[in-house]
Design a protein around this motif. Structure first.
Motif, PDB file in Angstrom:
ATOM      1  N   VAL A 221      -0.994  -2.220  10.496  1.00 31.01           N
ATOM      2  CA  VAL A 221      -2.095  -3.033   9.986  1.00 31.01           C
ATOM      3  C   VAL A 221      -2.114  -2.976   8.464  1.00 31.01           C
ATOM      4  O   VAL A 221      -2.206  -4.003   7.783  1.00 31.01           O
ATOM      5  CB  VAL A 221      -3.446  -2.546  10.562  1.00 31.01           C
ATOM      6  N   PHE A 222      -2.014  -1.777   7.926  1.00 28.97           N
ATOM      7  CA  PHE A 222      -2.061  -1.587   6.479  1.00 28.97           C
ATOM      8  C   PHE A 222      -0.906  -2.317   5.786  1.00 28.97           C
ATOM      9  O   PHE A 222      -1.107  -3.067   4.820  1.00 28.97           O
ATOM     10  CB  PHE A 222      -2.017  -0.102   6.142  1.00 28.97           C
ATOM     11  N   SER A 223       0.311  -2.102   6.275  1.00 20.85           N
ATOM     12  CA  SER A 223       1.476  -2.683   5.621  1.00 20.85           C
ATOM     13  C   SER A 223       1.462  -4.209   5.694  1.00 20.85           C
ATOM     14  O   SER A 223       1.758  -4.899   4.703  1.00 20.85           O
ATOM     15  CB  SER A 223       2.760  -2.134   6.261  1.00 20.85           C
ATOM     16  N   SER A 224       1.116  -4.752   6.856  1.00 16.46           N
ATOM     17  CA  SER A 224       1.074  -6.207   7.015  1.00 16.46           C
ATOM     18  C   SER A 224       0.022  -6.832   6.110  1.00 16.46           C
ATOM     19  O   SER A 224       0.243  -7.887   5.506  1.00 16.46           O
ATOM     20  CB  SER A 224       0.783  -6.565   8.478  1.00 16.46           C
ATOM     21  N   THR A 225      -1.125  -6.177   6.026  1.00 19.22           N
ATOM     22  CA  THR A 225      -2.198  -6.680   5.168  1.00 19.22           C
ATOM     23  C   THR A 225      -1.774  -6.651   3.701  1.00 19.22           C
ATOM     24  O   THR A 225      -2.060  -7.586   2.940  1.00 19.22           O
ATOM     25  CB  THR A 225      -3.475  -5.857   5.360  1.00 19.22           C
ATOM     26  N   THR A 226      -1.090  -5.601   3.304  1.00 21.38           N
ATOM     27  CA  THR A 226      -0.608  -5.510   1.924  1.00 21.38           C
ATOM     28  C   THR A 226       0.316  -6.667   1.593  1.00 21.38           C
ATOM     29  O   THR A 226       0.166  -7.318   0.546  1.00 21.38           O
ATOM     30  CB  THR A 226       0.129  -4.175   1.699  1.00 21.38           C
ATOM     31  N   VAL A 227       1.262  -6.951   2.472  1.00 26.82           N
ATOM     32  CA  VAL A 227       2.199  -8.057   2.239  1.00 26.82           C
ATOM     33  C   VAL A 227       1.452  -9.381   2.164  1.00 26.82           C
ATOM     34  O   VAL A 227       1.693 -10.203   1.262  1.00 26.82           O
ATOM     35  CB  VAL A 227       3.264  -8.091   3.344  1.00 26.82           C
ATOM     36  N   GLY A 228       0.546  -9.615   3.108  1.00 29.39           N
ATOM     37  CA  GLY A 228      -0.209 -10.859   3.101  1.00 29.39           C
ATOM     38  C   GLY A 228      -1.043 -11.023   1.843  1.00 29.39           C
ATOM     39  O   GLY A 228      -1.137 -12.121   1.282  1.00 29.39           O
ATOM     40  N   ALA A 229      -1.640  -9.932   1.376  1.00 24.24           N
ATOM     41  CA  ALA A 229      -2.453  -9.990   0.162  1.00 24.24           C
ATOM     42  C   ALA A 229      -1.589 -10.271  -1.066  1.00 24.24           C
ATOM     43  O   ALA A 229      -1.982 -11.038  -1.958  1.00 24.24           O
ATOM     44  CB  ALA A 229      -3.223  -8.683  -0.017  1.00 24.24           C
ATOM     45  N   LEU A 230      -0.419  -9.663  -1.140  1.00 26.33           N
ATOM     46  CA  LEU A 230       0.486  -9.921  -2.255  1.00 26.33           C
ATOM     47  C   LEU A 230       0.877 -11.390  -2.315  1.00 26.33           C
ATOM     48  O   LEU A 230       0.937 -11.997  -3.397  1.00 26.33           O
ATOM     49  CB  LEU A 230       1.737  -9.045  -2.133  1.00 26.33           C
ATOM     50  N   LEU A 231       1.131 -11.992  -1.155  1.00 26.39           N
ATOM     51  CA  LEU A 231       1.530 -13.400  -1.122  1.00 26.39           C
ATOM     52  C   LEU A 231       0.336 -14.332  -1.297  1.00 26.39           C
ATOM     53  O   LEU A 231       0.515 -15.549  -1.421  1.00 26.39           O
ATOM     54  CB  LEU A 231       2.271 -13.705   0.174  1.00 26.39           C
ATOM     55  N   ASN A 232      -0.866 -13.777  -1.325  1.00 24.11           N
ATOM     56  CA  ASN A 232      -2.049 -14.544  -1.709  1.00 24.11           C
ATOM     57  C   ASN A 232      -2.348 -14.397  -3.199  1.00 24.11           C
ATOM     58  O   ASN A 232      -3.406 -14.823  -3.667  1.00 24.11           O
ATOM     59  CB  ASN A 232      -3.262 -14.100  -0.892  1.00 24.11           C
ATOM     60  N   GLY A 233      -1.425 -13.788  -3.926  1.00 23.76           N
ATOM     61  CA  GLY A 233      -1.548 -13.713  -5.373  1.00 23.76           C
ATOM     62  C   GLY A 233      -2.204 -12.470  -5.921  1.00 23.76           C
ATOM     63  O   GLY A 233      -2.420 -12.371  -7.136  1.00 23.76           O
ATOM     64  N   LEU A 234      -2.519 -11.496  -5.080  1.00 19.36           N
ATOM     65  CA  LEU A 234      -3.138 -10.270  -5.570  1.00 19.36           C
ATOM     66  C   LEU A 234      -2.093  -9.348  -6.187  1.00 19.36           C
ATOM     67  O   LEU A 234      -0.926  -9.343  -5.765  1.00 19.36           O
ATOM     68  CB  LEU A 234      -3.856  -9.535  -4.439  1.00 19.36           C
ATOM     69  N   GLU A 235      -2.503  -8.590  -7.173  1.00 22.25           N
ATOM     70  CA  GLU A 235      -1.648  -7.548  -7.726  1.00 22.25           C
ATOM     71  C   GLU A 235      -1.553  -6.409  -6.711  1.00 22.25           C
ATOM     72  O   GLU A 235      -2.390  -6.293  -5.808  1.00 22.25           O
ATOM     73  CB  GLU A 235      -2.207  -7.039  -9.046  1.00 22.25           C
ATOM     74  N   LEU A 236      -0.554  -5.531  -6.878  1.00 22.52           N
ATOM     75  CA  LEU A 236      -0.329  -4.493  -5.879  1.00 22.52           C
ATOM     76  C   LEU A 236      -1.547  -3.601  -5.692  1.00 22.52           C
ATOM     77  O   LEU A 236      -1.924  -3.285  -4.560  1.00 22.52           O
ATOM     78  CB  LEU A 236       0.893  -3.646  -6.239  1.00 22.52           C
ATOM     79  N   ASP A 237      -2.187  -3.166  -6.776  1.00 16.81           N
ATOM     80  CA  ASP A 237      -3.338  -2.285  -6.621  1.00 16.81           C
ATOM     81  C   ASP A 237      -4.477  -2.984  -5.885  1.00 16.81           C
ATOM     82  O   ASP A 237      -5.180  -2.377  -5.067  1.00 16.81           O
ATOM     83  CB  ASP A 237      -3.807  -1.741  -7.971  1.00 16.81           C
ATOM     84  N   GLU A 238      -4.649  -4.287  -6.129  1.00 16.35           N
ATOM     85  CA  GLU A 238      -5.672  -5.058  -5.427  1.00 16.35           C
ATOM     86  C   GLU A 238      -5.320  -5.215  -3.952  1.00 16.35           C
ATOM     87  O   GLU A 238      -6.177  -5.094  -3.068  1.00 16.35           O
ATOM     88  CB  GLU A 238      -5.826  -6.433  -6.066  1.00 16.35           C
ATOM     89  N   ALA A 239      -4.045  -5.484  -3.680  1.00 15.40           N
ATOM     90  CA  ALA A 239      -3.592  -5.654  -2.298  1.00 15.40           C
ATOM     91  C   ALA A 239      -3.767  -4.370  -1.500  1.00 15.40           C
ATOM     92  O   ALA A 239      -4.170  -4.394  -0.331  1.00 15.40           O
ATOM     93  CB  ALA A 239      -2.126  -6.098  -2.277  1.00 15.40           C
ATOM     94  N   LEU A 240      -3.474  -3.244  -2.126  1.00 17.84           N
ATOM     95  CA  LEU A 240      -3.629  -1.954  -1.451  1.00 17.84           C
ATOM     96  C   LEU A 240      -5.092  -1.666  -1.132  1.00 17.84           C
ATOM     97  O   LEU A 240      -5.413  -1.124  -0.071  1.00 17.84           O
ATOM     98  CB  LEU A 240      -3.046  -0.841  -2.310  1.00 17.84           C
ATOM     99  N   ALA A 241      -5.982  -2.029  -2.045  1.00 15.39           N
ATOM    100  CA  ALA A 241      -7.407  -1.825  -1.808  1.00 15.39           C
ATOM    101  C   ALA A 241      -7.885  -2.677  -0.637  1.00 15.39           C
ATOM    102  O   ALA A 241      -8.648  -2.208   0.228  1.00 15.39           O
ATOM    103  CB  ALA A 241      -8.204  -2.153  -3.067  1.00 15.39           C
TER     104      ALA A 241
END
Length: 280
Positions: A221-241
């Protein structure tokens, strides 16, 4: 629309791997292609599961995709069943990856101080040297990091920030541009992520409350969400949060149900919350 390919197994029952990655990433407005590395009847926490290895399908799939001129904004890898398969996955990635394609590797192979069934310390070190070395971002938990590095594993409450930073330094030395440790707990009642940018040397972290419950598949869940957030334009720290907050919400939603299953988290009902987190 952005497009990612998720390379990992399909566990037919158990809320993990591709049965998590596909719906989560798709819900975030990103096209998710899949490459199953194996088909399992259930995930590996069930006794007596069946497994059909699909390593021999990786090259034909890559060949067909190249013939169609398919391109990807990101490639995400999860559970890989063996060292030979790891090499095949790396060949697959190399054959379809462009210089602009983000590679995110979740070396899903261990937790709570132990490797998953069928894995060896030699395989863990091979994952670090072979697959993780080529990644833009890797996100192991502390157990996986320790096994990949041949380092001492320490349980929650027995390590400090220096230990976390030493692991991260070892991970970026393997070759990935950025390394993120998940499930890091430096204070009682707190759990989160701690990362290192190998190029700048900058550390970053995000912590949320520690929910006293464990479920298989939360890393997916965590890893998939991180990838999806990155491809929505979030920076890595934002995607991780976003990934950390969503994962906690999924765990809470699961334990709030008196008849919940032990084998996975209720990520489906929390998707509206996820979309709110990314502004959709």
């Amino acid at each position: 629309m952005k497009r990612v390919v998720s390379i990992q197994d399909i566990s037919c029952l158990g809320r993990c791997s591709l049965t998590v990655a596909l719906p989560v990433i798709s819900a975030m407005g990103v096209e998710c292609a899949i490459v199953p590395t194996a088909v399992l009847s259930t995930h590996t926490a069930f006794p007596g599961f069946t497994c059909k290895d699909l390593t021999d399908q990786l090259t034909p799939i890559a060949r067909h995709w190249r013939s169609q001129g398919v391109t990807f904004d990101a490639i995400s890898t999860g559970y890989i069943a063996s060292a030979p398969q790891a090499r095949q996955v790396l060949d697959f990635v190399a054959s379809i990856r462009s210089p602009e394609t983000l590679l995110v590797v979740d070396p899903a192979m261990a937790d709570n101080g132990a490797l998953y069934k069928g894995f060896t310390p030699e395989f863990a070190r091979a994952m670090g040297a072979v697959v993780c070395s080529k990644a833009d971002i890797i996100d192991p938990n502390i157990t996986e990091a320790a096994f990949m590095l041949g380092a001492e594993y320490k349980e929650d409450g027995s390590y400090d920030e220096d230990y976390v930073r030493e692991l991260l330094q070892g991970l970026v030395a393997l070759g990935p541009k950025k390394a993120v440790l998940t499930g890091v707990s430096l204070e009682p009642g707190s759990c989160g992520v701690y990362g290192l940018d190998g190029k700048t040397g900058q550390y970053f972290s995000y912590f949320n409350e520690l929910v006293d419950a464990r479920f298989h598949g939360t890393g997916d869940v965590f890893s998939s969400t991180t990838v999806g957030a990155l491809l929505n334009g979030l920076e890595l720290d934002e995607a991780l949060a976003v990934a950390a907050d969503y994962t906690v919400a999924c765990i809470k939603a699961t334990i709030s149900q008196p008849d919940h299953n032990w084998y996975g988290v209720d990520f489906e009902t929390e998707i509206p919350y996820l979309l709110k987190l990314i502004g959709k």
